[in-house]
Motif scaffolding. Structure first.
Motif, PDB file in Angstrom:
ATOM      1  N   THR A 284       0.850  -1.189   0.000  1.00 19.77           N
ATOM      2  CA  THR A 284       0.000   0.000   0.000  1.00 19.77           C
ATOM      3  C   THR A 284       0.885   1.238   0.000  1.00 19.77           C
ATOM      4  OG1 THR A 284      -1.722  -1.156   1.229  1.00 19.77           O
ATOM      5  CG2 THR A 284      -1.830   1.238   1.228  1.00 19.77           C
ATOM      6  N   ASP A 285       0.533   2.204  -0.813  1.00 17.35           N
ATOM      7  CA  ASP A 285       1.283   3.454  -0.901  1.00 17.35           C
ATOM      8  C   ASP A 285       1.313   4.150   0.461  1.00 17.35           C
ATOM      9  OD1 ASP A 285       1.125   6.604  -1.486  1.00 17.35           O
ATOM     10  OD2 ASP A 285       2.234   5.614  -3.108  1.00 17.35           O
ATOM     11  N   LEU A 286       2.475   4.622   0.865  1.00 17.55           N
ATOM     12  CA  LEU A 286       2.613   5.286   2.162  1.00 17.55           C
ATOM     13  C   LEU A 286       1.692   6.493   2.301  1.00 17.55           C
ATOM     14  CD1 LEU A 286       6.440   5.229   2.867  1.00 17.55           C
ATOM     15  CD2 LEU A 286       4.644   4.215   4.247  1.00 17.55           C
ATOM     16  N   GLU A 287       1.534   7.236   1.239  1.00 15.39           N
ATOM     17  CA  GLU A 287       0.685   8.428   1.295  1.00 15.39           C
ATOM     18  C   GLU A 287      -0.772   8.051   1.564  1.00 15.39           C
ATOM     19  OE1 GLU A 287      -0.020  12.517   1.344  1.00 15.39           O
ATOM     20  OE2 GLU A 287       1.793  11.337   1.526  1.00 15.39           O
ATOM     21  N   ILE A 288      -1.209   6.952   1.005  1.00 21.26           N
ATOM     22  CA  ILE A 288      -2.579   6.478   1.244  1.00 21.26           C
ATOM     23  C   ILE A 288      -2.746   6.091   2.710  1.00 21.26           C
ATOM     24  CG2 ILE A 288      -4.209   4.609   0.739  1.00 21.26           C
ATOM     25  CD1 ILE A 288      -3.135   4.691  -2.161  1.00 21.26           C
TER      26      ILE A 288
ATOM     27  N   ARG B 132      -1.038   7.176   5.262  1.00 17.61           N
ATOM     28  CA  ARG B 132      -0.967   8.398   6.070  1.00 17.61           C
ATOM     29  C   ARG B 132      -2.296   9.153   6.029  1.00 17.61           C
ATOM     30  NH1 ARG B 132      -0.448  13.609   5.748  1.00 17.61           N
ATOM     31  NH2 ARG B 132      -0.378  13.634   3.490  1.00 17.61           N
ATOM     32  N   LYS B 133      -2.838   9.323   4.845  1.00 19.98           N
ATOM     33  CA  LYS B 133      -4.106  10.049   4.702  1.00 19.98           C
ATOM     34  C   LYS B 133      -5.246   9.324   5.410  1.00 19.98           C
ATOM     35  CE  LYS B 133      -3.191  12.595   0.472  1.00 19.98           C
ATOM     36  NZ  LYS B 133      -3.573  12.790  -0.934  1.00 19.98           N
ATOM     37  N   GLN B 134      -5.275   8.004   5.282  1.00 17.75           N
ATOM     38  CA  GLN B 134      -6.321   7.241   5.953  1.00 17.75           C
ATOM     39  C   GLN B 134      -6.225   7.410   7.461  1.00 17.75           C
ATOM     40  OE1 GLN B 134      -5.768   3.277   4.418  1.00 17.75           O
ATOM     41  NE2 GLN B 134      -7.392   3.536   2.908  1.00 17.75           N
TER      42      GLN B 134
ATOM     43  N   TYR C 169       1.441   2.595   9.075  1.00 16.25           N
ATOM     44  CA  TYR C 169       2.204   3.592   8.319  1.00 16.25           C
ATOM     45  C   TYR C 169       3.647   3.658   8.820  1.00 16.25           C
ATOM     46  CZ  TYR C 169       3.951   8.187   7.002  1.00 16.25           C
ATOM     47  OH  TYR C 169       4.742   9.217   6.544  1.00 16.25           O
TER      48      TYR C 169
ATOM     49  N   LEU D 299       7.008   2.785   6.788  1.00 11.53           N
ATOM     50  CA  LEU D 299       7.985   3.855   6.623  1.00 11.53           C
ATOM     51  C   LEU D 299       9.352   3.388   7.116  1.00 11.53           C
ATOM     52  CD1 LEU D 299       8.612   6.801   5.883  1.00 11.53           C
ATOM     53  CD2 LEU D 299       7.938   7.413   8.212  1.00 11.53           C
TER      54      LEU D 299
END
Length: 59
Positions: free
Chosen positions: A15-19, A21-23, A40, A44
């Protein structure tokens, strides 16, 4: 490690780290938010270790 745990780790690793983080930041439920932040932070840290362990990495 159980098969379910392996699947969770695999899902987090793909899963993309940005996704993640946003979740985590948008989650209203405090328990779920903590879990998402832990996922996350795990990913990371794993990616940071990959970069640091590269032969061409220089401090």
């Amino acid at each position: 490690m159980t098969e379910n745990a392996k699947k969770i780790f695999e899902l987090v690793e793909n899963t993309d780290l940005e996704i993640l983080r946003k979740q985590a930041f948008n989650e209203k439920d405090e328990d779920k938010q903590e879990l998402l932040m832990a996922m996350y932070e795990y990913e990371l840290g794993r990616k940071q270790k990959e970069v640091i362990n590269r032969k061409e990495f220089i401090i």
